[in-house]
Scaffold this motif. Sequence first.
Motif, PDB file in Angstrom:
ATOM      1  N   LYS A  64       0.811  -1.220   0.000  1.00 51.19           N
ATOM      2  CA  LYS A  64       0.000   0.000   0.000  1.00 51.19           C
ATOM      3  C   LYS A  64       0.847   1.275   0.000  1.00 51.19           C
ATOM      4  CE  LYS A  64      -2.223  -0.992   3.807  1.00 51.19           C
ATOM      5  NZ  LYS A  64      -3.158  -0.893   4.938  1.00 51.19           N
ATOM      6  N   GLY A 117       3.060   2.678  -2.132  1.00 49.46           N
ATOM      7  CA  GLY A 117       3.211   3.493  -3.334  1.00 49.46           C
ATOM      8  C   GLY A 117       4.452   3.053  -4.088  1.00 49.46           C
ATOM      9  N   LYS A 118       4.958   3.938  -4.938  1.00 43.47           N
ATOM     10  CA  LYS A 118       6.078   3.601  -5.813  1.00 43.47           C
ATOM     11  C   LYS A 118       7.368   3.442  -5.002  1.00 43.47           C
ATOM     12  CE  LYS A 118       8.432   5.254  -9.914  1.00 43.47           C
ATOM     13  NZ  LYS A 118       8.564   6.355 -10.863  1.00 43.47           N
ATOM     14  N   HIS A 119       7.889   2.210  -4.993  1.00 46.60           N
ATOM     15  CA  HIS A 119       9.116   1.910  -4.255  1.00 46.60           C
ATOM     16  C   HIS A 119       9.715   0.610  -4.775  1.00 46.60           C
ATOM     17  CE1 HIS A 119       6.466  -0.949  -2.245  1.00 46.60           C
ATOM     18  NE2 HIS A 119       7.567  -1.562  -1.835  1.00 46.60           N
ATOM     19  N   ASP A 155       5.908  10.187  -4.102  1.00 49.53           N
ATOM     20  CA  ASP A 155       5.583   8.891  -4.712  1.00 49.53           C
ATOM     21  C   ASP A 155       4.914   7.915  -3.747  1.00 49.53           C
ATOM     22  OD1 ASP A 155       6.685   9.638  -7.133  1.00 49.53           O
ATOM     23  OD2 ASP A 155       8.582   8.569  -6.830  1.00 49.53           O
ATOM     24  N   ILE A 156       4.901   8.246  -2.457  1.00 45.08           N
ATOM     25  CA  ILE A 156       4.400   7.288  -1.469  1.00 45.08           C
ATOM     26  C   ILE A 156       3.257   7.873  -0.642  1.00 45.08           C
ATOM     27  CG2 ILE A 156       6.571   6.004  -1.324  1.00 45.08           C
ATOM     28  CD1 ILE A 156       7.149   7.547   1.300  1.00 45.08           C
ATOM     29  N   ASP A 157       2.516   6.982  -0.008  1.00 47.15           N
ATOM     30  CA  ASP A 157       1.433   7.363   0.895  1.00 47.15           C
ATOM     31  C   ASP A 157       2.045   7.581   2.286  1.00 47.15           C
ATOM     32  OD1 ASP A 157      -0.683   7.225   2.819  1.00 47.15           O
ATOM     33  OD2 ASP A 157      -1.935   6.131   1.379  1.00 47.15           O
TER      34      ASP A 157
END
Length: 140
Positions: free
Chosen positions: A98, A100-102, A116-118
């Motif tokens: 959940k 995000g982009k990683h 890029d992330i929550d």
Amino acid sequence: MYEQKTKETDNSVIEFLDLIENPKKREDAYKLLDIFAETTGYPAKMWGPSIIGFGTYHYRYDTGHEGDAPLAGFSPRKAKISLYFATGDTERAALLQKLGKHTSGKSCVYVNKVADIDVDVLKELILQSVVFLKETYPTS
């Protein structure tokens, strides 16, 4: 005997962050500093020359290897930002889905930028790491 390479230092976190050349990466590092400090409740400390850690725990493996490490942390590297969380907790994989982009390695999670992330999921990962490590390695 094994000598631990990454140790807590008295170096200034702010001075380290101010040396980041890329202004966007420096801005993200300051955002992460606030997020990690607020979420963990621990002050930021430098670990080695480039890791910013929060809290500490003492680990001891069955092999006899032992040392100290931060409960959670990050490092604003040139290529990507490395996020450090506990490994071994089953909740970690679900939270990472959940985030995000990683990308992730054995113990690190790599992101290009905070956008890029929550951030709420990031806070959950930080808390999960702190709780898991405190339960796994209680202080004596």
